[in-house]
Design a protein around this motif. Structure first.
Motif, short mmCIF file in Angstrom:
data_model
loop_
_atom_site.label_atom_id
_atom_site.label_comp_id
_atom_site.label_asym_id
_atom_site.label_seq_id
_atom_site.Cartn_x
_atom_site.Cartn_y
_atom_site.Cartn_z
N VAL A 1 0.95 -1.39 -0.20
CA VAL A 1 -0.24 -0.46 -0.22
C VAL A 1 0.90 1.65 0.03
O VAL A 1 0.58 2.43 -1.18
CB VAL A 1 -0.81 -0.39 1.31
N VAL A 2 2.03 1.51 0.95
CA VAL A 2 2.70 2.24 0.69
C VAL A 2 3.54 2.70 -0.57
O VAL A 2 3.17 3.84 -1.14
CB VAL A 2 3.75 2.52 2.40
N ILE A 3 3.84 1.28 -0.71
CA ILE A 3 4.82 1.70 -2.50
C ILE A 3 3.88 1.93 -2.97
O ILE A 3 4.02 2.84 -3.79
CB ILE A 3 5.04 0.21 -2.48
N ALA A 4 2.39 1.66 -3.43
CA ALA A 4 1.88 1.97 -4.79
C ALA A 4 0.86 3.35 -4.05
O ALA A 4 1.24 4.58 -5.46
CB ALA A 4 0.49 1.15 -4.08
N LEU A 5 0.89 4.21 -3.25
CA LEU A 5 1.03 4.96 -2.40
C LEU A 5 2.18 6.55 -3.19
O LEU A 5 2.34 7.22 -3.64
CB LEU A 5 0.60 5.98 -1.71
N VAL A 6 3.59 6.21 -2.75
CA VAL A 6 4.55 6.40 -3.12
C VAL A 6 4.82 6.79 -4.95
O VAL A 6 4.66 7.77 -5.85
CB VAL A 6 6.00 6.03 -2.94
N LEU A 7 4.54 5.29 -5.96
CA LEU A 7 4.56 4.85 -7.05
C LEU A 7 3.44 6.05 -7.61
O LEU A 7 3.62 6.66 -9.00
CB LEU A 7 4.17 4.48 -7.74
N LEU A 8 2.47 6.49 -6.77
CA LEU A 8 1.20 7.20 -7.18
C LEU A 8 1.39 8.11 -6.73
O LEU A 8 1.25 9.71 -8.57
CB LEU A 8 0.22 6.71 -6.68
N TRP A 9 2.41 9.05 -6.47
CA TRP A 9 3.07 10.31 -6.33
C TRP A 9 4.05 10.65 -7.33
O TRP A 9 4.03 12.02 -8.19
CB TRP A 9 3.27 10.59 -5.11
N ARG A 10 4.69 9.45 -7.95
CA ARG A 10 5.65 9.83 -7.99
C ARG A 10 5.17 9.77 -9.73
O ARG A 10 5.41 10.85 -11.14
CB ARG A 10 5.94 8.90 -8.76
N SER A 11 3.64 9.25 -10.23
CA SER A 11 2.84 9.11 -11.68
C SER A 11 2.24 11.27 -11.31
O SER A 11 2.31 10.86 -12.90
CB SER A 11 2.28 8.47 -11.53
N ARG A 12 2.20 11.49 -9.97
CA ARG A 12 1.29 12.61 -10.73
C ARG A 12 2.72 14.14 -10.84
O ARG A 12 2.32 14.43 -11.05
CB ARG A 12 0.37 12.98 -10.26
N PHE A 13 4.30 13.90 -10.33
CA PHE A 13 4.63 14.68 -10.13
C PHE A 13 5.17 14.65 -11.34
O PHE A 13 5.48 15.61 -11.50
CB PHE A 13 5.82 14.35 -8.87
N TYR A 14 5.99 13.83 -11.77
CA TYR A 14 6.51 13.36 -13.15
C TYR A 14 6.09 12.22 -14.08
O TYR A 14 5.93 11.62 -13.73
CB TYR A 14 8.09 13.19 -12.98
N LYS A 15 5.62 13.18 -15.20
CA LYS A 15 5.04 12.36 -16.56
C LYS A 15 6.30 11.67 -17.58
O LYS A 15 7.29 13.08 -18.10
CB LYS A 15 3.63 12.22 -16.56
N GLY A 16 6.62 11.03 -17.74
CA GLY A 16 7.90 10.19 -19.47
C GLY A 16 8.68 9.77 -18.85
O GLY A 16 9.00 9.53 -18.07
N ALA A 17 9.81 9.81 -19.59
CA ALA A 17 11.04 9.37 -19.70
C ALA A 17 11.90 9.72 -18.23
O ALA A 17 11.91 10.70 -17.49
CB ALA A 17 11.78 9.05 -20.84
#
Length: 304
Positions: A283-299
């Motif tokens: 759950v914690v890892i999923a939340l962190v990866l969700l934050w990353r996808s919102r903060f930065y998109k692309g390579a």
């Protein structure tokens, strides 16, 4: 020449079939993966599936989810989740945030860089037991830290820095910081420095360059580093016993699983606790990866 070749290898032969499979990435080199697959199945997949199935077989009956209900209905057991998160999340955040400015400065070339890097990563070789022993000697009531503060008159009584929350926190920082530092340094080294130079020629100061160029490109690395250091901290066990209070504020979920398995010999309940432990981590890892996808998109960008 082409006619002779087509006659030698007509459609449907073994040679042409191998070529078609090779174009799809299927060739004899895939056999090299067999030992790794067997290793993963034998040491990870099978134990996980065995423990998952065992958690649905309660010793005293009551349905497949009885052990999970038993865990969440007991406040003493349920609080171990919060106690573990209270240790692991701040420790992982501190290690990641402290690594960024140091790694940012260390990515350049200067005299003594190898020596400083070696000093920063030496704690990774100590292990949790030796680190705990050092904390007991240095931060204990009779350790050099408290004696120094008392000698200069800053305190009258020794500070309680071990056998509590802070002892485990310091241990997690000491053992986790070198790992986070090396990962952040590798990600920063992969960012193309010409991007920052181009922004500097356009008038951007170092704060703007870091906020608009370095930080977005570093976001995937920050998320990955946090996830890895969080998993290491969440599974804390020796430190919670040696320099913590295993019956109180540092009774983490791994201790609860250990006591259920090897003190009470209740393996279904211990397996249920282990499954809950893994679910919380996911759950914690999923939340962190969700934050990353919102903060930065692309390579990820950069040279790497």
């Amino acid at each position: 020449m082409s006619t002779a070749t087509s006659r030698a290898t007509p459609p449907g032969t073994g040679l042409s079939r191998r070529h078609r499979l090779a174009e799809r990435g299927i060739d004899s080199q895939l056999l090299l993966l067999v030992p790794a697959i067997i290793f993963v199945i034998g040491l990870f997949v099978y134990p996980f599936l065995f423990g998952l199935g065992l958690s649905f077989q309660p010793t005293n009956g009551g349905g497949p989810f009885a052990e999970y209900q038993r865990f969440f209905s007991d406040a003493f057991q349920r609080d171990t989740i919060w106690k573990t998160l209270r240790l692991s999340v701040p420790a992982a955040l501190f290690n990641v945030l402290a690594s960024v400015p140091i790694a940012f400065r260390m990515r350049g070339r200067f005299r003594g860089k190898r020596l400083i890097t070696t000093m920063l990563v030496v704690p990774i070789t100590l292990g949790t037991v030796l680190t705990a022993e050092g904390l007991l000697n240095f931060l204990g009531p009779a350790g050099w830290f408290n004696r120094s503060l008392q000698a200069i008159g800053l305190i009258d009584q020794p500070l309680r820095l071990i056998n509590n929350y802070w002892g485990v926190f310091f241990s997690l920082v000491i053992t986790g910081f070198p790992f986070a530092f090396l990962l952040i340094l590798s990600y920063l080294s992969g960012i193309d420095p010409t991007l920052e130079r181009a922004a500097a020629t356009l008038g951007a100061d170092w704060k703007a360059r870091f906020r608009r160029i370095t930080l977005p490109l570093l976001a995937p690395g920050l998320a990955t580093t946090f996830c890895l250091t969080f998993v290491l901290a969440f599974s804390v066990f020796p430190s919670a016993i040696l320099v913590g209070n295993p019956t109180g504020e540092t009774r983490v979920i791994s201790i609860a699983a250990y006591q259920a398995a090897y003190e009470q010999y209740d393996y279904p309940f211990a397996s249920a606790i282990a499954m809950i432990m893994g679910a919380v981590e996911l759950v914690v890892i999923a939340l962190v990866l969700l934050w990353r996808s919102r903060f930065y998109k692309g390579a990820t960008g950069g040279k790497g």
